[in-house]
Motif scaffolding. Sequence first.
Motif, mmCIF file in Angstrom:
data_model
loop_
_atom_site.group_PDB
_atom_site.id
_atom_site.type_symbol
_atom_site.label_atom_id
_atom_site.label_comp_id
_atom_site.label_asym_id
_atom_site.label_seq_id
_atom_site.Cartn_x
_atom_site.Cartn_y
_atom_site.Cartn_z
ATOM 1 N N VAL A 28 53.952 27.770 62.051
ATOM 2 C CA VAL A 28 53.322 27.040 60.947
ATOM 3 C C VAL A 28 54.211 25.872 60.495
ATOM 4 O O VAL A 28 53.724 24.780 60.202
ATOM 5 N N LEU A 29 55.521 26.102 60.479
ATOM 6 C CA LEU A 29 56.462 25.100 59.983
ATOM 7 C C LEU A 29 57.115 24.305 61.105
ATOM 8 O O LEU A 29 58.177 23.691 60.915
ATOM 9 N N ASP A 30 56.468 24.262 62.251
ATOM 10 C CA ASP A 30 57.036 23.575 63.408
ATOM 11 C C ASP A 30 57.316 22.097 63.132
ATOM 12 O O ASP A 30 58.276 21.531 63.654
ATOM 13 N N SER A 31 56.488 21.451 62.302
ATOM 14 C CA SER A 31 56.661 20.012 62.044
ATOM 15 C C SER A 31 57.914 19.708 61.237
ATOM 16 O O SER A 31 58.348 18.546 61.169
ATOM 17 N N ILE A 32 58.513 20.733 60.591
ATOM 18 C CA ILE A 32 59.766 20.521 59.859
ATOM 19 C C ILE A 32 60.877 21.387 60.452
ATOM 20 O O ILE A 32 61.834 21.756 59.756
ATOM 21 N N ASP A 33 60.762 21.704 61.723
ATOM 22 C CA ASP A 33 61.771 22.517 62.398
ATOM 23 C C ASP A 33 63.165 21.908 62.222
ATOM 24 O O ASP A 33 63.339 20.688 62.334
ATOM 25 N N GLU A 34 64.133 22.766 61.905
ATOM 26 C CA GLU A 34 65.532 22.384 61.686
ATOM 27 C C GLU A 34 65.737 21.551 60.423
ATOM 28 O O GLU A 34 66.830 21.029 60.198
ATOM 29 N N ARG A 35 64.707 21.454 59.577
ATOM 30 C CA ARG A 35 64.847 20.732 58.320
ATOM 31 C C ARG A 35 64.634 21.645 57.110
ATOM 32 O O ARG A 35 64.593 21.189 55.974
ATOM 33 N N TYR A 36 64.501 22.941 57.351
ATOM 34 C CA TYR A 36 64.414 23.931 56.284
ATOM 35 C C TYR A 36 65.249 25.140 56.695
ATOM 36 O O TYR A 36 65.518 25.347 57.882
ATOM 37 N N ASP A 37 65.655 25.947 55.719
ATOM 38 C CA ASP A 37 66.445 27.124 56.081
ATOM 39 C C ASP A 37 65.949 28.430 55.464
ATOM 40 O O ASP A 37 66.324 29.497 55.927
ATOM 41 N N LEU A 61 48.082 31.289 49.341
ATOM 42 C CA LEU A 61 49.280 31.913 48.785
ATOM 43 C C LEU A 61 50.322 30.832 48.509
ATOM 44 O O LEU A 61 50.327 29.772 49.129
ATOM 45 N N GLY A 62 51.222 31.119 47.569
ATOM 46 C CA GLY A 62 52.283 30.186 47.239
ATOM 47 C C GLY A 62 53.581 30.581 47.919
ATOM 48 O O GLY A 62 53.910 31.774 48.013
ATOM 49 N N TYR A 63 54.353 29.588 48.362
ATOM 50 C CA TYR A 63 55.622 29.837 49.043
ATOM 51 C C TYR A 63 56.679 28.854 48.546
ATOM 52 O O TYR A 63 56.414 27.660 48.405
ATOM 53 N N TYR A 64 57.877 29.372 48.301
ATOM 54 C CA TYR A 64 59.026 28.517 48.072
ATOM 55 C C TYR A 64 59.626 28.168 49.436
ATOM 56 O O TYR A 64 59.941 29.055 50.231
ATOM 57 N N ILE A 65 59.794 26.887 49.701
ATOM 58 C CA ILE A 65 60.382 26.420 50.956
ATOM 59 C C ILE A 65 61.580 25.557 50.621
ATOM 60 O O ILE A 65 61.461 24.585 49.861
ATOM 61 N N HIS A 66 62.735 25.894 51.181
ATOM 62 C CA HIS A 66 63.957 25.148 50.891
ATOM 63 C C HIS A 66 64.251 24.166 52.014
ATOM 64 O O HIS A 66 64.504 24.549 53.151
ATOM 65 N N MET A 67 64.200 22.880 51.666
ATOM 66 C CA MET A 67 64.444 21.814 52.631
ATOM 67 C C MET A 67 65.913 21.427 52.616
ATOM 68 O O MET A 67 66.526 21.289 51.556
ATOM 69 N N THR A 68 66.483 21.222 53.798
ATOM 70 C CA THR A 68 67.898 20.896 53.918
ATOM 71 C C THR A 68 68.137 19.413 54.167
ATOM 72 O O THR A 68 69.285 18.976 54.244
ATOM 73 N N GLY A 116 65.644 20.095 48.824
ATOM 74 C CA GLY A 116 65.799 21.275 47.984
ATOM 75 C C GLY A 116 64.561 22.148 48.005
ATOM 76 O O GLY A 116 63.835 22.209 48.996
ATOM 77 N N TRP A 117 64.288 22.807 46.886
ATOM 78 C CA TRP A 117 63.188 23.763 46.821
ATOM 79 C C TRP A 117 61.852 23.074 46.550
ATOM 80 O O TRP A 117 61.763 22.164 45.730
#
Length: 224
Positions: A64-73, A100-107, A46-47
């Motif tokens: 930057v988010l390569d390590s979680i590729d295909e696991r976030y949307d 900076l702060g970021y919301y990242i949604h994990m699938t 989730g978030w």
Amino acid sequence: ELVIFTVNGEESVSIPLFTWQDDRISHYIDLAAGGIQDQSILMRTGWNLSSFNVEPAYPLVDLVLDSIDERYDRVLSETGIYATSLDPQYNTLTELHAGLGYYIHMTTTTSTNLLIHGIPQPADTPIPLHTGWNWIGYYPSVTMPIAEALQSIAGQYQMVHSLDESYDPDLPEFSTLTEMSPGQGYMIYMDNDATMIYPISTGLAEPLVSETSATLDQACSQDE
């Protein structure tokens, strides 16, 4: 196309970032080799409201988010959005940066580690803040009591939110957010423009993996 450089097999930072344009002319750049470190952040289903204290060598979102590729949307910033389902030209968020702060949604259905490669930033790196809500990151590598962490802007802010907790400086005894920690992102409401500087502190030792919680119903509406 962004060009990524390595020196002796190790990733290096190009200054400025160099984009290949096939213009067949010479270009001069500086390479900062060495000093690249990793920050590991535990991401839950989730978030997640996250941040990092290393400046990515190559700040494009997908790199930057390569390590979680295909696991976030989706990734939300204070000013833009990045969705993996969108054509790149429609994404208003293109880069991710320290502080900076970021919301990242994990699938994914299980927790996973986000590994950020970058240049460590000093804990006391200034963060410019504007009146109203700011989405901020956390530079120190240790956990601190929130009042101590925000002492440089004492009396200039009204409220601080993490993913699922809040801090009211006028009612600390009723606040659920009591500490600030590496890997976490925060939203802070400022009464005026100011510059925030986290103190250098011995704090509480933080584990290698920084954890972010993942229950966020409010953020779901931010990208509607």
